[in-house]
Design a protein around this motif. Sequence first.
Motif, PDB file in Angstrom:
ATOM      1  N   ASP A  47       1.188  -0.948   0.342  1.00 52.58           N
ATOM      2  CA  ASP A  47      -0.013   0.156  -0.284  1.00 52.58           C
ATOM      3  C   ASP A  47       1.063   0.801   0.194  1.00 52.58           C
ATOM      4  O   ASP A  47       1.482   1.105   1.018  1.00 52.58           O
ATOM      5  CB  ASP A  47      -0.895  -0.064   1.148  1.00 52.58           C
ATOM      6  CG  ASP A  47      -1.557   1.433   1.528  1.00 52.58           C
ATOM      7  OD1 ASP A  47      -2.851   1.103   0.697  1.00 52.58           O
ATOM      8  OD2 ASP A  47      -1.987   1.963   2.070  1.00 52.58           O
TER       9      ASP A  47
ATOM     10  N   ASN B 284      -5.747  14.116   2.195  1.00 52.16           N
ATOM     11  CA  ASN B 284      -5.463  15.271   1.162  1.00 52.16           C
ATOM     12  C   ASN B 284      -6.463  16.459   1.026  1.00 52.16           C
ATOM     13  O   ASN B 284      -6.999  16.077   0.245  1.00 52.16           O
ATOM     14  CB  ASN B 284      -5.235  14.688   0.348  1.00 52.16           C
ATOM     15  CG  ASN B 284      -4.282  14.372  -1.220  1.00 52.16           C
ATOM     16  OD1 ASN B 284      -4.140  15.904  -1.738  1.00 52.16           O
ATOM     17  ND2 ASN B 284      -4.491  13.808  -2.750  1.00 52.16           N
TER      18      ASN B 284
ATOM     19  N   TYR C  69      -0.031  14.125   6.318  1.00 49.74           N
ATOM     20  CA  TYR C  69      -0.560  13.199   5.840  1.00 49.74           C
ATOM     21  C   TYR C  69       0.883  12.744   4.606  1.00 49.74           C
ATOM     22  O   TYR C  69       1.571  13.315   3.834  1.00 49.74           O
ATOM     23  CB  TYR C  69      -1.553  13.850   3.936  1.00 49.74           C
ATOM     24  CG  TYR C  69      -2.056  13.303   3.762  1.00 49.74           C
ATOM     25  CD1 TYR C  69      -2.093  12.902   2.947  1.00 49.74           C
ATOM     26  CD2 TYR C  69      -3.038  12.565   4.115  1.00 49.74           C
ATOM     27  CE1 TYR C  69      -2.468  12.383   1.780  1.00 49.74           C
ATOM     28  CE2 TYR C  69      -4.230  11.114   3.329  1.00 49.74           C
ATOM     29  CZ  TYR C  69      -3.433  11.425   1.960  1.00 49.74           C
ATOM     30  OH  TYR C  69      -4.738  10.131   1.467  1.00 49.74           O
TER      31      TYR C  69
ATOM     32  N   GLY D   6       0.730  10.435   2.471  1.00 46.43           N
ATOM     33  CA  GLY D   6       0.249   9.492   1.266  1.00 46.43           C
ATOM     34  C   GLY D   6      -0.221   8.256   1.579  1.00 46.43           C
ATOM     35  O   GLY D   6       0.081   7.470   0.446  1.00 46.43           O
TER      36      GLY D   6
ATOM     37  N   LEU E  37      -1.480   4.952   3.464  1.00 43.07           N
ATOM     38  CA  LEU E  37      -2.212   5.374   4.320  1.00 43.07           C
ATOM     39  C   LEU E  37      -1.675   4.343   5.443  1.00 43.07           C
ATOM     40  O   LEU E  37      -2.214   4.807   7.315  1.00 43.07           O
ATOM     41  CB  LEU E  37      -3.668   3.984   4.332  1.00 43.07           C
ATOM     42  CG  LEU E  37      -4.756   3.544   5.228  1.00 43.07           C
ATOM     43  CD1 LEU E  37      -5.399   4.072   6.055  1.00 43.07           C
ATOM     44  CD2 LEU E  37      -5.566   2.297   4.839  1.00 43.07           C
TER      45      LEU E  37
ATOM     46  N   TYR F 272      -7.573  10.120  10.628  1.00 42.23           N
ATOM     47  CA  TYR F 272      -7.114   9.978   9.399  1.00 42.23           C
ATOM     48  C   TYR F 272      -8.536   9.874   8.041  1.00 42.23           C
ATOM     49  O   TYR F 272      -8.981   9.320   8.662  1.00 42.23           O
ATOM     50  CB  TYR F 272      -6.646   8.531   9.268  1.00 42.23           C
ATOM     51  CG  TYR F 272      -6.563   8.585   7.554  1.00 42.23           C
ATOM     52  CD1 TYR F 272      -7.352   7.739   6.913  1.00 42.23           C
ATOM     53  CD2 TYR F 272      -5.475   8.594   7.042  1.00 42.23           C
ATOM     54  CE1 TYR F 272      -7.725   6.859   5.300  1.00 42.23           C
ATOM     55  CE2 TYR F 272      -4.849   7.981   5.501  1.00 42.23           C
ATOM     56  CZ  TYR F 272      -6.144   7.498   4.290  1.00 42.23           C
ATOM     57  OH  TYR F 272      -5.837   7.385   3.476  1.00 42.23           O
TER      58      TYR F 272
ATOM     59  N   TYR G 228     -10.137   9.265   4.160  1.00 41.60           N
ATOM     60  CA  TYR G 228     -10.069   9.611   2.805  1.00 41.60           C
ATOM     61  C   TYR G 228     -11.866   9.210   2.332  1.00 41.60           C
ATOM     62  O   TYR G 228     -11.991   8.726   2.412  1.00 41.60           O
ATOM     63  CB  TYR G 228      -9.570   8.186   2.039  1.00 41.60           C
ATOM     64  CG  TYR G 228      -9.051   8.570   0.653  1.00 41.60           C
ATOM     65  CD1 TYR G 228      -9.885   9.448  -0.186  1.00 41.60           C
ATOM     66  CD2 TYR G 228      -7.641   9.017   0.286  1.00 41.60           C
ATOM     67  CE1 TYR G 228     -10.074   9.289  -1.561  1.00 41.60           C
ATOM     68  CE2 TYR G 228      -6.985   9.677  -0.701  1.00 41.60           C
ATOM     69  CZ  TYR G 228      -8.343   9.541  -1.583  1.00 41.60           C
ATOM     70  OH  TYR G 228      -7.731  10.135  -2.404  1.00 41.60           O
TER      71      TYR G 228
ATOM     72  N   LYS H 174     -11.028   6.475  -1.918  1.00 43.50           N
ATOM     73  CA  LYS H 174     -10.929   6.134  -2.462  1.00 43.50           C
ATOM     74  C   LYS H 174     -10.397   4.694  -2.187  1.00 43.50           C
ATOM     75  O   LYS H 174      -9.948   3.792  -3.387  1.00 43.50           O
ATOM     76  CB  LYS H 174      -9.169   6.933  -2.873  1.00 43.50           C
ATOM     77  CG  LYS H 174      -8.126   5.916  -3.417  1.00 43.50           C
ATOM     78  CD  LYS H 174      -6.992   6.561  -3.411  1.00 43.50           C
ATOM     79  CE  LYS H 174      -5.233   5.801  -3.845  1.00 43.50           C
ATOM     80  NZ  LYS H 174      -4.745   6.590  -4.110  1.00 43.50           N
ATOM     81  N   LEU H 175     -10.379   4.259  -0.656  1.00 40.41           N
ATOM     82  CA  LEU H 175     -10.004   2.824  -0.168  1.00 40.41           C
ATOM     83  C   LEU H 175     -10.829   1.602  -0.653  1.00 40.41           C
ATOM     84  O   LEU H 175     -11.547   1.902  -0.601  1.00 40.41           O
ATOM     85  CB  LEU H 175      -9.276   3.174   1.079  1.00 40.41           C
ATOM     86  CG  LEU H 175      -8.494   4.561   1.514  1.00 40.41           C
ATOM     87  CD1 LEU H 175      -8.129   4.591   2.928  1.00 40.41           C
ATOM     88  CD2 LEU H 175      -7.508   4.294   0.502  1.00 40.41           C
TER      89      LEU H 175
ATOM     90  N   GLU I  39      -8.080  -3.329   2.906  1.00 40.06           N
ATOM     91  CA  GLU I  39      -7.416  -1.987   3.697  1.00 40.06           C
ATOM     92  C   GLU I  39      -8.504  -1.084   4.749  1.00 40.06           C
ATOM     93  O   GLU I  39      -8.263  -1.300   5.434  1.00 40.06           O
ATOM     94  CB  GLU I  39      -7.368  -0.764   2.114  1.00 40.06           C
ATOM     95  CG  GLU I  39      -6.464  -1.193   1.919  1.00 40.06           C
ATOM     96  CD  GLU I  39      -6.254   0.443   0.281  1.00 40.06           C
ATOM     97  OE1 GLU I  39      -7.849   0.873  -0.043  1.00 40.06           O
ATOM     98  OE2 GLU I  39      -5.058   0.493  -0.474  1.00 40.06           O
TER      99      GLU I  39
HETATM  100  P1  P6P Z   1      -3.727  10.542  -2.601  1.00 46.41           P
HETATM  101  C1  P6P Z   1      -1.719   4.872  -1.283  1.00 46.41           C
HETATM  102  O1  P6P Z   1      -2.274   4.499  -2.878  1.00 46.41           O
HETATM  103  C2  P6P Z   1      -2.910   4.736  -0.619  1.00 46.41           C
HETATM  104  O2  P6P Z   1      -4.001   3.809  -1.489  1.00 46.41           O
HETATM  105  C3  P6P Z   1      -3.675   5.214   0.727  1.00 46.41           C
HETATM  106  O3  P6P Z   1      -2.085   4.593   1.273  1.00 46.41           O
HETATM  107  C4  P6P Z   1      -3.427   6.636   0.840  1.00 46.41           C
HETATM  108  O4  P6P Z   1      -3.711   7.350   2.300  1.00 46.41           O
HETATM  109  C5  P6P Z   1      -3.659   7.128  -0.675  1.00 46.41           C
HETATM  110  O5  P6P Z   1      -4.272   6.633  -1.599  1.00 46.41           O
HETATM  111  C6  P6P Z   1      -3.419   7.996  -0.378  1.00 46.41           C
HETATM  112  O6  P6P Z   1      -4.293   8.567  -2.000  1.00 46.41           O
HETATM  113  O7  P6P Z   1      -5.417  10.141  -3.374  1.00 46.41           O
HETATM  114  O8  P6P Z   1      -4.264  11.630  -0.957  1.00 46.41           O
HETATM  115  O9  P6P Z   1      -2.848   9.837  -3.331  1.00 46.41           O
END
Ligand code: P6P
Length: 337
Positions: free
Chosen positions: A120, A213, A244, A246, A248, A262, A264, A274-275, A280
């Motif tokens: 990840d 983010n 942050y 990037g 997780l 945290y 997302y 996204k996750l 995850e």
């Molecule tokens: P973004 C890494 O691809 C991940 O799945 C997580 O580990 C991380 O927190 C997130 O996506 C980062 O995504 O869109 O902020 O670059």
Amino acid sequence: MANKNQTLGEFIIENQNSFKYSSGELSRLINSIRLAAKVVNHEVNKAGLVDIIGAAGETNIQGEDQQKLDVYANEKFIKTLKNRNIVCGIASEEEDDFITINSQDKNNQNKYVVLIDPLDGSSNIDVNVSVGTIFSIYRRITPIGTPVELKDFLQEGSKQVAAGYVVYGTSTMLVYTTGDGVNGFTLNPAIGTFYLSHPNMQFPENGKIYSVNEGNYIHFPTGIKKYIKYCQEEDGDRPYTSRYIGSLVSDFHRNMIKGGIYLYPKSSKNSNGKLRLLYECNPIAFLAEQANGKASDGYTRILDIKPTELHQRVPFICGSKNMVEKCEAFMSDFLEN
Ligand code: P6P
């Protein structure tokens, strides 16, 4: 009782009997993850030195450029789990469908399935920022000795029997739970042994770190925007600090030790965030709750969500209990249509 400097192997044996399904198989399964983690750690630590970083030229089911280390980590964890003949099925972020193990072997009494995100945060690899492996373990629900089925993988996160992660950072750690608290083990690379360095890890109920983010701010729901502004206001122990990475696993690990949240969330760009729920959010949520933290999609406990697809995404808010509940309050005050 955990005593510091115990090795992971000693810890597994000592605590095996406290695990309600203790038959030794789960211990062997955790041990196989330990082995794969050491092998992947070796490659991650030299990624900058050999031509193993950089896109493998293919894209995975997520449509993302597949870094060679993604491929390597995926292959290593799958091969190790297969060779130990412990599981009946594996699902991975890097595999379109789940993998059936030894379905032709009528004597195959394996009763566990493993779901993994083998590497990840892989976009961080070629800039030397920490990455991680996340794993989630369930008992199968279909009859032992028959081929594993999709329903064995689509179980609620509350049914997990174990979950954890490996963080390949300034040091390499394996952090996991079998439902009796969270314990962290640090690798001594000189001898290839993990030692208990963080017994009984607990989220501080409050924290001063928020991880999101903020480049996606304009796309967030109103409740999330209001919570981020709340974090930035001068009042009491605020403003909080924004951190942050990037990755997780790295953001979660730091927040569990120092206190933090945290996020997302869903956005106008990603309607479900996204996750991925299965490999995850569920394992991280299991760890969070076992460490006195909390994890939701903003409205529903992550571990209660009934999965419908192997690679489904969910919005994810996780960390110190009071911080998650404050964010949920903003989400309910500003319900989106
Ligand atoms: P973004 C890494 O691809 C991940 O799945 C997580 O580990 C991380 O927190 C997130 O996506 C980062 O995504 O869109 O902020 O670059």
